[in-house]
Scaffold this motif. Structure first.
Motif, PDB file in Angstrom:
ATOM      1  N   GLY A 128     -32.385 -30.693  63.589  1.00 37.19           N
ATOM      2  CA  GLY A 128     -31.660 -31.880  64.054  1.00 37.19           C
ATOM      3  C   GLY A 128     -32.543 -32.613  65.270  1.00 37.19           C
ATOM      4  O   GLY A 128     -32.091 -33.649  65.949  1.00 37.19           O
ATOM      5  N   PHE A 129     -33.142 -31.899  65.974  1.00 38.26           N
ATOM      6  CA  PHE A 129     -33.765 -32.282  67.126  1.00 38.26           C
ATOM      7  C   PHE A 129     -35.072 -32.978  67.115  1.00 38.26           C
ATOM      8  O   PHE A 129     -35.606 -33.572  67.929  1.00 38.26           O
ATOM      9  N   ASN A 130     -35.485 -33.175  65.744  1.00 41.25           N
ATOM     10  CA  ASN A 130     -36.394 -33.986  65.306  1.00 41.25           C
ATOM     11  C   ASN A 130     -37.686 -33.878  66.247  1.00 41.25           C
ATOM     12  O   ASN A 130     -38.364 -34.804  66.745  1.00 41.25           O
ATOM     13  N   ALA A 131     -38.420 -32.750  66.383  1.00 42.55           N
ATOM     14  CA  ALA A 131     -39.492 -32.461  67.323  1.00 42.55           C
ATOM     15  C   ALA A 131     -40.717 -33.091  66.711  1.00 42.55           C
ATOM     16  O   ALA A 131     -41.604 -33.202  67.434  1.00 42.55           O
ATOM     17  N   GLY A 132     -40.674 -32.903  65.385  1.00 44.45           N
ATOM     18  CA  GLY A 132     -41.900 -33.645  64.557  1.00 44.45           C
ATOM     19  C   GLY A 132     -43.023 -32.675  64.420  1.00 44.45           C
ATOM     20  O   GLY A 132     -42.854 -31.537  64.103  1.00 44.45           O
ATOM     21  N   THR A 133     -44.194 -32.948  64.082  1.00 41.20           N
ATOM     22  CA  THR A 133     -45.466 -32.584  63.725  1.00 41.20           C
ATOM     23  C   THR A 133     -46.295 -32.018  64.735  1.00 41.20           C
ATOM     24  O   THR A 133     -46.524 -32.852  65.969  1.00 41.20           O
ATOM     25  N   PHE A 134     -46.973 -30.837  64.839  1.00 39.60           N
ATOM     26  CA  PHE A 134     -47.768 -30.314  66.144  1.00 39.60           C
ATOM     27  C   PHE A 134     -48.974 -29.754  65.277  1.00 39.60           C
ATOM     28  O   PHE A 134     -48.717 -29.214  64.167  1.00 39.60           O
ATOM     29  N   ALA A 135     -50.206 -29.962  65.988  1.00 37.83           N
ATOM     30  CA  ALA A 135     -51.338 -29.343  65.333  1.00 37.83           C
ATOM     31  C   ALA A 135     -51.451 -27.798  65.690  1.00 37.83           C
ATOM     32  O   ALA A 135     -50.821 -27.480  66.890  1.00 37.83           O
ATOM     33  N   LEU A 136     -51.761 -26.937  64.877  1.00 34.00           N
ATOM     34  CA  LEU A 136     -51.836 -25.518  65.420  1.00 34.00           C
ATOM     35  C   LEU A 136     -53.434 -25.426  65.474  1.00 34.00           C
ATOM     36  O   LEU A 136     -54.064 -25.514  64.690  1.00 34.00           O
ATOM     37  N   TYR A 137     -53.458 -24.700  66.663  1.00 38.59           N
ATOM     38  CA  TYR A 137     -54.898 -24.207  67.346  1.00 38.59           C
ATOM     39  C   TYR A 137     -54.700 -22.958  67.007  1.00 38.59           C
ATOM     40  O   TYR A 137     -54.123 -22.001  67.912  1.00 38.59           O
ATOM     41  N   CYS A 138     -55.780 -22.163  66.243  1.00 39.74           N
ATOM     42  CA  CYS A 138     -55.775 -20.608  66.156  1.00 39.74           C
ATOM     43  C   CYS A 138     -57.386 -20.596  65.640  1.00 39.74           C
ATOM     44  O   CYS A 138     -57.886 -21.423  65.103  1.00 39.74           O
ATOM     45  N   ASN A 139     -57.644 -19.080  65.371  1.00 39.23           N
ATOM     46  CA  ASN A 139     -58.945 -18.718  64.958  1.00 39.23           C
ATOM     47  C   ASN A 139     -58.746 -18.764  63.278  1.00 39.23           C
ATOM     48  O   ASN A 139     -57.759 -18.940  62.918  1.00 39.23           O
ATOM     49  N   GLY A 140     -59.918 -18.560  62.518  1.00 39.49           N
ATOM     50  CA  GLY A 140     -60.084 -18.702  61.161  1.00 39.49           C
ATOM     51  C   GLY A 140     -59.309 -17.605  60.627  1.00 39.49           C
ATOM     52  O   GLY A 140     -58.697 -17.708  59.533  1.00 39.49           O
TER      53      GLY A 140
END
Length: 235
Positions: A128-140
């Motif tokens: 319900g907070f609708n944070a939305g989409t985030f990019a994920l940064y990590c190694n392979g």
């Protein structure tokens, strides 16, 4: 269980604020469960689970948090209570009476409330907070584990340098070794890390000594920089 972590990037200020609201709501649910236990001694884990539904009906902001995330907050409160019961049963000197959370920095989702992209490059929070989409940064390697393992839980953590997502993976670790049948005795000591019965020894890692030498080098560089800066100002 295997934990892999990725940083949440490319979010707006409103999206990160939504994550903060979710974290504060999880703290609210956890403290409410603890308060209920203090007022009703003998409350069980199932009672705390049912309390999450009542909180969602009573408080509109608590309803916005995913139901599984509310249950995870109740599990955190029950974990503190069960540890307190265990210490009392064992008659330990420090019982560790459960305390209210004042600065919670994480919220934990189970199998719902989030959606991972097929390529593992982004994650979307759908509560319900609708944070939305985030990019994920990590190694392979971490991304490979996340895509090819069963995800039991996703934990959002707020730190000083940003927001992170921890993926709790259902992985059984297996290490293959060759049994030779030989038995070797080892002895730990001060001069060497260990010495076996054949006379072979391994030196101590000496992490502290290496850090001290590195610190001295940086201090000398800083002192030299200050002298040069002072000289330039004098000229």
């Amino acid at each position: 269980m295997l934990v892999r972590e990725a940083k949440l990037l490319n979010g707006t200020a409103e999206q990160y604020q939504a994550l903060d609201e979710a974290i504060r709501t999880a703290q609210f649910v956890q403290n409410k469960c603890l308060r209920y236990w203090m007022d009703n001694r003998g409350a069980t884990k199932a009672v705390l689970y049912s309390l999450c539904k009542d909180l969602a009906k009573e408080f509109p902001f608590a309803r916005q948090l995913n139901s599984a995330a509310r249950q995870a907050s109740a599990e955190r409160a029950w974990s503190a209570l069960s540890n307190f019961y265990r210490r009392c049963k064992n008659k330990e000197p420090r019982k560790g009476y459960p305390q209210f959370k004042k600065n919670c920095r994480s919220v934990e989702y189970k199998l719902s409330g989030w959606k991972l992209s097929p390529d593992g490059m982004s994650i979307t929070f759908t509560d319900g907070f609708n944070a939305g989409t985030f990019a994920l940064y990590c190694n392979g390697e971490a991304r490979h584990h996340i895509l090819n393992s069963k995800i039991n839980r996703v934990r959002v953590i707020r730190r000083a340098n940003g927001y992170y997502a921890q993926f709790c993976l259902d992985v059984e670790r297996k290490e293959q070794g060759e049994y030779t049948g030989n038995v070797i005795g080892i002895d730990l000591g001060w001069k060497a890390f260990y010495t076996d019965q054949n006379g072979n020894s391994v030196e101590c890692p000496k992490f502290l000594r290496r850090s001290e030498r590195r610190l001295k080098q940086h201090q000398r560089r800083l002192s030299q920089y200050r002298e040069e800066y002072t000289t330039s100002l004098a000229l």
